[in-house]
Design a protein around this motif. Structure first.
Motif, PDB file in Angstrom:
ATOM      1  N   UNK A 308       0.784  -1.309  -0.079  1.00 19.02           N
ATOM      2  CA  UNK A 308       0.203   0.152  -0.137  1.00 19.02           C
ATOM      3  C   UNK A 308       0.755   1.375  -0.170  1.00 19.02           C
ATOM      4  N   UNK A 309       0.996   2.083  -1.017  1.00 16.79           N
ATOM      5  CA  UNK A 309       1.467   3.125  -1.215  1.00 16.79           C
ATOM      6  C   UNK A 309       0.938   4.582  -0.799  1.00 16.79           C
ATOM      7  N   UNK A 310       1.449   5.306  -0.015  1.00 18.29           N
ATOM      8  CA  UNK A 310       0.810   6.465   0.472  1.00 18.29           C
ATOM      9  C   UNK A 310       1.681   7.671   0.096  1.00 18.29           C
ATOM     10  N   UNK A 311       1.156   8.984  -0.127  1.00 19.74           N
ATOM     11  CA  UNK A 311       2.126  10.027  -0.301  1.00 19.74           C
ATOM     12  C   UNK A 311       2.285  10.609   0.941  1.00 19.74           C
ATOM     13  N   UNK A 312       3.605  10.604   1.349  1.00 15.28           N
ATOM     14  CA  UNK A 312       3.887  11.385   2.635  1.00 15.28           C
ATOM     15  C   UNK A 312       4.130  12.861   2.578  1.00 15.28           C
ATOM     16  N   UNK A 313       3.942  13.263   1.388  1.00 14.66           N
ATOM     17  CA  UNK A 313       3.953  14.910   1.303  1.00 14.66           C
ATOM     18  C   UNK A 313       2.702  15.704   1.389  1.00 14.66           C
ATOM     19  N   UNK A 314       1.590  14.588   1.797  1.00 15.98           N
ATOM     20  CA  UNK A 314       0.301  15.123   1.805  1.00 15.98           C
ATOM     21  C   UNK A 314      -0.471  14.604   2.900  1.00 15.98           C
ATOM     22  N   UNK A 315      -1.585  15.375   3.377  1.00 10.07           N
ATOM     23  CA  UNK A 315      -2.104  14.493   4.539  1.00 10.07           C
ATOM     24  C   UNK A 315      -3.033  13.649   4.053  1.00 10.07           C
ATOM     25  N   UNK A 316      -3.219  12.466   5.120  1.00  9.47           N
ATOM     26  CA  UNK A 316      -4.214  11.586   4.596  1.00  9.47           C
ATOM     27  C   UNK A 316      -5.407  12.021   4.127  1.00  9.47           C
TER      28      UNK A 316
END
Length: 457
Positions: A308-316
């Motif tokens: 599962x890839x999330x963008x660390x530079x944006x809020x959830x």
């Protein structure tokens, strides 16, 4: 062993396309005679077996020379099929190999069916079914460990285990029969029941331990189905390209670029990972993208592992939270990508074991491989050198059926059923195990199995 009489078959045994050589293989009683009709060189009928012989392939009708070749001449029974075999080593090329194939057919050979060479090896006693299936496993192996497991099966490791177990069952049945037919003691019934109980427990333990290897064997054979999921533009396709060390997926800043599932294999510690780059999961009005999103959700449900890839530079986002929820019960690794940018994601809402990565700068990618190794292999002993692994779905199903028959024997013993009735279930176990090696397999099964082989093998 006397081989069965079959007609002479022929097929191209190398992949079609340009290459250094192409091999046209014949097997059967008339292999040498047919080859001699189109070969200008030594007399193949008099050459020593297992030799290579230089010459030319010539069309008997037009006398046109088709190619300069080396012909491998191998006489039965010391061949793969235990029949006479001719292998025409020609220059690689679709047109040339096909021309020679058609020439051989015109001179009396028949086009081989898929897997027919290996089927003849089985029917002539050269290999059993497990070894025949191992041939295809070797061809399809994607890593060295998968290949080694298949080679051990080809050498007979599983066959020997199954055959030895069948012989022990047969010995037990014979002993029970002797005790019933020729009782010498008053307590013969008790002795026979005790013998049956001890042997059933022994066989059940052996097959249960073999069945425990099925998960590891399936991983070696088929790989780990790994779904890369996340909302659009978080770096899924970039991660796929990084793991593959090549650009397979299109990478842009435009959301929804990946419309369908992309599947590729990568080697992790000798184990194949079938990486599935899915379309970004989000609400969309684009019909094509909607189809891709639905396929992504299906891939998530069927995967052995989820990245599962999330963008660390944006809020959830709500989509991120939804993905965290639906993947919670799976073998999951949560990846925080784009850590080279300012971190804005809420870490307190994420699992503690997330891995921070930057695909762009190739940071911490190796930690993904380490985590995969921990999840699947660290406690499983996946690479025991001398272990026999069940990897074939057919074998697994038959072992499960054999265990059911043994359990029926145990249940009958507990209920006090007569031993001669319990022999039926014990005999059934013996027969089921025989289906694995082919000793008790129906003709329809054998035909169906070999039809799955590639042409020319």
């Amino acid at each position: 062993m006397i081989t069965k009489e079959f007609d002479t078959i022929v097929a191209i045994s190398t992949p079609l396309g340009e290459g250094a050589i192409g091999i046209v293989r014949l097997s059967g009683t008339d292999s040498f005679a047919i080859a001699q009709k189109i070969f200008k060189g030594k007399n193949l009928n008099t050459v020593a077996s297992h030799t290579l012989n230089y010459g030319h392939i010539v069309d008997p009708q037009s006398q046109e020379v088709l190619d300069e070749v080396m012909i491998g001449a191998m006489r039965s029974p010391k061949t793969f099929t235990r029949e006479d075999i001719i292998e025409i080593n020609t220059h690689g090329g679709i047109a040339l190999t096909n021309e020679i194939l058609q020439l051989v057919i015109r001179e009396g050979a028949r086009m081989a069916e898929p897997g027919e060479f290996t089927k003849r090896a089985f029917l002539n006693g050269r290999v059993d079914l497990t070894q025949a299936e191992a041939v295809m496993d070797i061809i399809r192996a994607k890593t060295d460990k998968a290949m080694n497991n298949a080679v051990k099966q080809l050498d007979g490791s599983l066959s020997n285990l199954i055959n030895n177990t069948r012989q022990e069952i047969l010995n037990t049945l014979a002993q029970v029969e002797v005790n019933i037919d020729y009782p010498e003691y008053d307590d013969v019934e008790e002795m026979t029941t005790q013998l049956m109980r001890e042997k059933t427990i022994e066989f059940e333990a052996l097959l249960s331990n073999l069945l425990k290897t099925a998960r590891r064997g399936k991983i070696l054979r088929e790989g780990i189905s790994t779904a890369i999921i996340g909302r659009p533009n978080v770096g899924k396709s970039s991660l796929l390209n990084n793991l593959l060390r090549e650009d397979k997926a299109i990478v842009t800043d435009i959301e929804g670029t990946t419309r369908d599932i992309i599947e590729e294999y990568v080697n992790i510690h000798g184990i194949p990972l079938k990486l599935i780059d899915t379309a970004g999961i989000r609400e969309t009005n684009d019909l094509v993208e909607q189809i891709g999103v639905e396929r992504s959700k299906k891939a998530l449900q069927e995967a052995d592992l989820v990245l599962l890839v999330l963008n660390a530079s944006e809020p959830l986002t709500d989509q991120d939270k939804q993905l965290l929820e639906i993947s919670r019960d799976s073998n999951r690794i949560v990846l925080l990508n784009k850590t080279d940018l300012e971190e804005k994601i809420e870490l307190d809402q994420l699992p503690a074991d997330v891995i921070k990565i930057s695909v762009l700068h190739n940071q911490n990618i190796d930690k993904i491989e380490e985590r995969i190794n921990q999840i699947f292999f660290e406690n499983a002993g996946i690479v025991e050198q001398d272990a026999t692994y069940l990897s074939n779905a057919r074998h697994i199903s038959l072992i499960e059926k054999a265990l059911e028959s043994l359990q029926a024997v145990n249940q009958g013993l507990e209920m006090g059923m007569p031993v001669d009735l319990l022999q039926v279930d014990m005999t059934r176990t013996w027969e089921i195990l025989g289906e694995i090696t082919g000793d008790a397999a129906p003709d329809e099964l054998i035909t169906q199995l070999f039809s799955q082989f590639c042409l020319g093998k």
